[in-house]
Design a protein around this motif. Structure first.
Motif, mmCIF file in Angstrom:
data_model
loop_
_atom_site.group_PDB
_atom_site.id
_atom_site.type_symbol
_atom_site.label_atom_id
_atom_site.label_comp_id
_atom_site.label_asym_id
_atom_site.label_seq_id
_atom_site.Cartn_x
_atom_site.Cartn_y
_atom_site.Cartn_z
ATOM 1 N N GLU A 215 0.831 -1.193 0.000
ATOM 2 C CA GLU A 215 0.000 0.000 0.000
ATOM 3 C C GLU A 215 0.875 1.255 0.000
ATOM 4 O OE1 GLU A 215 -3.724 2.004 2.498
ATOM 5 O OE2 GLU A 215 -2.991 -0.022 2.987
ATOM 6 N N GLY A 216 0.931 1.913 -1.160
ATOM 7 C CA GLY A 216 1.692 3.148 -1.280
ATOM 8 C C GLY A 216 3.165 2.965 -1.543
ATOM 9 N N TRP A 217 3.619 1.722 -1.795
ATOM 10 C CA TRP A 217 5.055 1.522 -2.013
ATOM 11 C C TRP A 217 5.333 0.384 -2.971
ATOM 12 C CZ3 TRP A 217 6.157 -3.416 -0.713
ATOM 13 C CH2 TRP A 217 5.472 -4.008 0.356
ATOM 14 N N ARG A 218 6.530 0.417 -3.510
ATOM 15 C CA ARG A 218 7.120 -0.704 -4.239
ATOM 16 C C ARG A 218 8.489 -0.963 -3.620
ATOM 17 N NH1 ARG A 218 4.948 -1.871 -9.361
ATOM 18 N NH2 ARG A 218 3.557 -0.302 -10.252
ATOM 19 N N ARG A 219 8.826 -2.229 -3.423
ATOM 20 C CA ARG A 219 10.164 -2.604 -2.986
ATOM 21 C C ARG A 219 10.875 -3.273 -4.145
ATOM 22 N NH1 ARG A 219 8.068 -5.426 2.569
ATOM 23 N NH2 ARG A 219 7.470 -3.506 3.652
ATOM 24 N N THR A 220 12.119 -2.912 -4.356
ATOM 25 C CA THR A 220 12.912 -3.520 -5.422
ATOM 26 C C THR A 220 14.297 -3.868 -4.893
ATOM 27 O OG1 THR A 220 13.730 -1.376 -6.242
ATOM 28 C CG2 THR A 220 11.705 -2.245 -7.247
ATOM 29 N N LEU A 221 14.869 -4.904 -5.474
ATOM 30 C CA LEU A 221 16.236 -5.298 -5.168
ATOM 31 C C LEU A 221 16.907 -5.677 -6.471
ATOM 32 C CD1 LEU A 221 18.441 -6.048 -3.053
ATOM 33 C CD2 LEU A 221 17.459 -8.357 -3.036
ATOM 34 N N ASN A 222 17.945 -4.950 -6.823
ATOM 35 C CA ASN A 222 18.719 -5.220 -8.023
ATOM 36 C C ASN A 222 20.155 -5.488 -7.594
ATOM 37 O OD1 ASN A 222 16.811 -4.624 -10.404
ATOM 38 N ND2 ASN A 222 16.533 -2.857 -9.063
ATOM 39 N N ASN A 223 20.564 -6.748 -7.707
ATOM 40 C CA ASN A 223 21.833 -7.190 -7.134
ATOM 41 C C ASN A 223 21.867 -6.798 -5.650
ATOM 42 O OD1 ASN A 223 22.513 -8.375 -9.576
ATOM 43 N ND2 ASN A 223 23.719 -6.617 -10.257
ATOM 44 N N GLY A 224 22.757 -5.898 -5.260
ATOM 45 C CA GLY A 224 22.807 -5.519 -3.848
ATOM 46 C C GLY A 224 22.134 -4.204 -3.526
ATOM 47 N N SER A 225 21.442 -3.625 -4.496
ATOM 48 C CA SER A 225 20.820 -2.315 -4.296
ATOM 49 C C SER A 225 19.340 -2.481 -3.933
ATOM 50 C CB SER A 225 20.962 -1.461 -5.561
ATOM 51 O OG SER A 225 20.341 -0.211 -5.396
ATOM 52 N N PHE A 226 19.011 -2.188 -2.679
ATOM 53 C CA PHE A 226 17.634 -2.312 -2.184
ATOM 54 C C PHE A 226 16.990 -0.935 -2.103
ATOM 55 C CE2 PHE A 226 14.849 -2.225 1.667
ATOM 56 C CZ PHE A 226 13.786 -2.939 1.114
ATOM 57 N N ALA A 227 15.721 -0.848 -2.526
ATOM 58 C CA ALA A 227 15.026 0.441 -2.487
ATOM 59 C C ALA A 227 13.559 0.246 -2.134
ATOM 60 C CB ALA A 227 15.145 1.163 -3.830
ATOM 61 N N ILE A 228 13.026 1.218 -1.417
ATOM 62 C CA ILE A 228 11.582 1.329 -1.197
ATOM 63 C C ILE A 228 11.143 2.609 -1.891
ATOM 64 C CG2 ILE A 228 9.705 1.479 0.467
ATOM 65 C CD1 ILE A 228 11.512 0.188 2.523
ATOM 66 N N HIS A 229 10.287 2.471 -2.886
ATOM 67 C CA HIS A 229 9.804 3.613 -3.670
ATOM 68 C C HIS A 229 8.401 3.966 -3.170
ATOM 69 C CE1 HIS A 229 13.139 2.790 -6.417
ATOM 70 N NE2 HIS A 229 12.752 1.527 -6.431
ATOM 71 N N TRP A 230 8.262 5.147 -2.615
ATOM 72 C CA TRP A 230 6.968 5.587 -2.099
ATOM 73 C C TRP A 230 6.191 6.316 -3.190
ATOM 74 C CZ3 TRP A 230 5.613 3.629 2.424
ATOM 75 C CH2 TRP A 230 6.617 3.216 3.299
ATOM 76 N N GLU A 234 9.625 10.356 -1.969
ATOM 77 C CA GLU A 234 11.024 10.027 -2.199
ATOM 78 C C GLU A 234 11.266 8.532 -2.016
ATOM 79 O OE1 GLU A 234 13.457 12.143 -3.175
ATOM 80 O OE2 GLU A 234 11.942 13.725 -3.328
ATOM 81 N N SER A 235 12.322 8.034 -2.647
ATOM 82 C CA SER A 235 12.719 6.637 -2.486
ATOM 83 C C SER A 235 13.785 6.527 -1.403
ATOM 84 C CB SER A 235 13.275 6.086 -3.802
ATOM 85 O OG SER A 235 12.279 6.058 -4.801
ATOM 86 N N GLN A 236 13.739 5.429 -0.660
ATOM 87 C CA GLN A 236 14.771 5.120 0.335
ATOM 88 C C GLN A 236 15.642 4.004 -0.233
ATOM 89 O OE1 GLN A 236 11.437 4.501 3.290
ATOM 90 N NE2 GLN A 236 13.039 5.226 4.674
ATOM 91 N N ARG A 237 16.947 4.157 -0.162
ATOM 92 C CA ARG A 237 17.866 3.191 -0.767
ATOM 93 C C ARG A 237 18.964 2.810 0.213
ATOM 94 N NH1 ARG A 237 16.941 3.525 -6.383
ATOM 95 N NH2 ARG A 237 15.807 5.407 -6.996
ATOM 96 N N ARG A 238 19.422 1.580 0.080
ATOM 97 C CA ARG A 238 20.623 1.166 0.808
ATOM 98 C C ARG A 238 21.296 0.025 0.063
ATOM 99 N NH1 ARG A 238 20.213 -3.396 4.409
ATOM 100 N NH2 ARG A 238 18.075 -4.077 4.812
ATOM 101 N N GLN A 239 22.562 -0.141 0.322
ATOM 102 C CA GLN A 239 23.364 -1.160 -0.349
ATOM 103 C C GLN A 239 23.569 -2.346 0.588
ATOM 104 O OE1 GLN A 239 24.117 -0.544 -3.530
ATOM 105 N NE2 GLN A 239 25.008 -2.579 -3.863
ATOM 106 N N VAL A 240 23.308 -3.534 0.081
ATOM 107 C CA VAL A 240 23.539 -4.758 0.844
ATOM 108 C C VAL A 240 25.008 -5.146 0.669
ATOM 109 C CG1 VAL A 240 22.884 -7.178 1.102
ATOM 110 C CG2 VAL A 240 21.161 -5.472 0.470
#
Length: 275
Positions: A215-230, A234-240
């Motif tokens: 609800e209100g977000w998408r979560r994505t993970l591309n290799n080690g790049s994790f993001a929550i897109h609201w 704004e999107s929140q990102r962090r590196q695994v």
């Protein structure tokens, strides 16, 4: 030839929040599609482990409904189509060409599976297997108008060779995939699945791609790049930075039960290292 049947319809519906089979209406289709993209993540762990991606219905049911996994379009949209047909929807599989990230006018291989649903003579497309930009509502086929969804707005352009699906991303109408209504058989999907899961140039063989909606977000993970897109924010990102962290993230943020597989861990480690 009869359509393949689900072996556990009740469990599938339960996972989607239904205690009994709902009626085959547009509102039901909307609820099913939105809930499906939240309950069953898009992921390609099998291709990275080197295991065959089986797209027969019993194998998909076992993987998605019992093994704590997700899948990609040849799995998720096959499963979803079987659900729609079991509920009495007039639905069939179609296919398309992914052009997201390609230059405008690109014409790629036919490697995406989706479905066509007809309700009271009105055609819609429905798709629960398009990764981080999966539409979260069915889309009316025969209009070029902007169509809202619980996430981004979409529109469908008709042209001589079929249709182009576009999504409004950051104010820009970006092409997602080209598709047509040509009849598809199991062999057509088998060929596309073989390519995307085994060819060295295929994206699924070279990188980890995981996605889930809420609800209100998408979560994505591309290799080690994790993001929550609201949505609208704004999107929140962090590196695994480690495989253990990645496995924990796949479980906590995407609901994926990562299989114990030595080759998979090695590949995931390399993808994180060179991200």
């Amino acid at each position: 030839m009869s359509e393949p049947r689900l072996s556990n319809l009740a469990l599938y519906l339960q996972r989607l929040g239904f205690d009994a089979p709902p009626k085959p209406t547009l509102e039901t289709l909307r609820r099913l599609q939105l809930r499906h993209t939240g309950a069953f993540p898009f992921e390609n762990l099998s291709t990275l482990s080197g295991e065959p991606v089986r797209i027969d219905l019993p194998s998909i049911e076992q993987k998605v409904l019992h093994d704590g996994r997700g899948g990609y379009c040849y799995e998720l949209n096959n499963l979803f189509l079987a659900l729609l047909q079991a509920l009495g929807f007039a639905a069939r599989g179609i296919s398309g060409r992914v052009v997201l990230g390609q230059p405008e006018g690109a014409w790629t291989a036919r490697t995406h599976r989706l479905s066509l649903v007809t309700l009271k003579g009105v055609p819609y497309i429905t798709d629960v297997g398009f990764g981080g930009m999966v539409p979260t509502a069915p889309l009316l086929l025969d209009t070029s108008d902007e169509q809202p969804t619980p996430h981004e707005p979409y529109r469908i352009e008709q042209h001589a060779d079929g249709y182009t699906l576009r999504a409004n991303v950051a104010g820009e109408w970006r092409a997602m995939y080209i598709f047509d209504l040509q009849r598809q058989e199991d062999i057509d999907y088998a060929v596309g699945n073989w390519y995307v899961s085994t060819h060295p140039d295929a994206s699924f063989a070279k990188q980890l791609m995981v996605a889930r909606t809420g609800e209100g977000w998408r979560r994505t993970l591309n290799n080690g790049s994790f993001a929550i897109h609201w949505v609208g924010g704004e999107s929140q990102r962090r590196q695994v930075t480690s495989v253990d962290e990645l496995v924990e993230l796949l479980g906590s943020e995407f609901g994926i039960r990562v299989p114990e597989h030595e080759q998979l861990r090695r590949v995931l480690g390399c993808l994180i290292e060179f991200a």
